[in-house]
Design a protein around this motif. Sequence first.
Motif, mmCIF file in Angstrom:
data_model
loop_
_atom_site.group_PDB
_atom_site.id
_atom_site.type_symbol
_atom_site.label_atom_id
_atom_site.label_comp_id
_atom_site.label_asym_id
_atom_site.label_seq_id
_atom_site.Cartn_x
_atom_site.Cartn_y
_atom_site.Cartn_z
ATOM 1 N N GLY A 1 0.372 -1.039 -0.500
ATOM 2 C CA GLY A 1 0.119 0.274 0.256
ATOM 3 C C GLY A 1 0.478 1.198 -0.175
ATOM 4 N N ASP B 1 -2.697 -4.312 -5.849
ATOM 5 C CA ASP B 1 -2.338 -4.680 -5.093
ATOM 6 C C ASP B 1 -3.188 -5.425 -4.483
ATOM 7 O OD1 ASP B 1 -1.340 -4.458 -2.305
ATOM 8 O OD2 ASP B 1 -1.917 -2.232 -2.303
ATOM 9 N N ARG C 1 -7.747 -2.094 11.709
ATOM 10 C CA ARG C 1 -7.427 -3.404 11.263
ATOM 11 C C ARG C 1 -8.138 -5.143 12.236
ATOM 12 N NH1 ARG C 1 -4.851 -3.524 6.130
ATOM 13 N NH2 ARG C 1 -4.513 -5.959 5.916
HETATM 14 MG MG MG Z 1 -1.848 -3.011 1.709
#
Ligand code: MG
Length: 192
Positions: free
Chosen positions: A15, A86, A135
Motif C-alpha cells: 500500500g 495490490d 483492522r
Molecule cells: Mg495493504
Amino acid sequence: MRNLILCGAPGSGKGTQSDLIVEKYGLLHLSTGDLLRAEISKQSELGQKIDSIISKGNLLPDDMMITLLEQHIASLPEHTKGIIFDGFPRTENQAIELESLMKRSGDETAVLIDLHVDEKETIQRLINRGKTSGRSDDNEDTIRKRLVVYHKQTEPVADFYRKLNKYQRVDGMGTVDSIFQRIDEILKDIYY
Ligand code: MG
Ligand code: AP5
C-alpha cells in the motif's frame, strides 16, 4: 493498458509503495484488501461474511474474490495508463483468472513486483500499525496466520509469473524512499 502487480507478504509495503507509484506515474491503485474493507464498512450481509474471513486471516474463496474484482473493474472510469493490482492475485487460480481477463479486454500485466521483507520486520510493522489501524487482522495471532496463508497460497503466484518472464524481486527492507527507488528502476522502462 499495461498493468502492474504488487505482491508481497502482509506488511511488506504494498500500500505504501502504491501511493508513491500513483503519485509519479498516475496509475490507478486497486487494493483488493481496501475493496473488501469498503464492503465490510457497508455492514451488508456480504460485508459480515467477508469480515469473518478476514479477521481470521484466511483468504476469501477465489470465485467470490474474482466476482467482486470484476464488478469493481467494470465500474472504473476509462483509464489509459494502467492499474496497480495490490494484493491480487493471491492464489494461482486468481493468476490464471487475471491473465484470462487481460486477454479478453486486450490489456496486459507488464510485471509482477515481489516485495521481500524479513518476517520479523513485517510482524513488527503490522503490530505497530495495529495500535491505530482498527483492522481486525492487525493483531499478533492473526498476523502470524496471514503469514502462513501467504507462504502456502500466495508464493506459488511468483512461480507463475516467473514462467511468464514477468517476475521481479525487490528488496523491501530500508526506508520507504530507498525501496521506491528500486521499484522506480523497473517502472521507468515500462511507463516512461
Ligand atoms: Mg495493504
Ligand atoms: P490486504 O489488505 O491486502 O492485506 P495484506 O496483504 O495482509 O497487506 P497489508 O495491507 O497489511 O500490508 P501492505 O503490504 O499493504 O503494507 P503497508 O504499506 O500497509 O488483505 C487483507 C485481507 O483481505 C487478506 O488477509 C484476505 O483475507 C483478504 N484479501 C485481500 N485480497 C485478497 C485476494 N486477492 N483473495 C482473497 N482474499 C483477499 O505497510 C504496513 C505498515 O508498515 C504500515 O504501517 C506502513 O506505514 C509501514 N511501512 C511501510 N513501509 C515501511 C518501511 N519501509 N519501513 C517501515 N515501515 C514501513
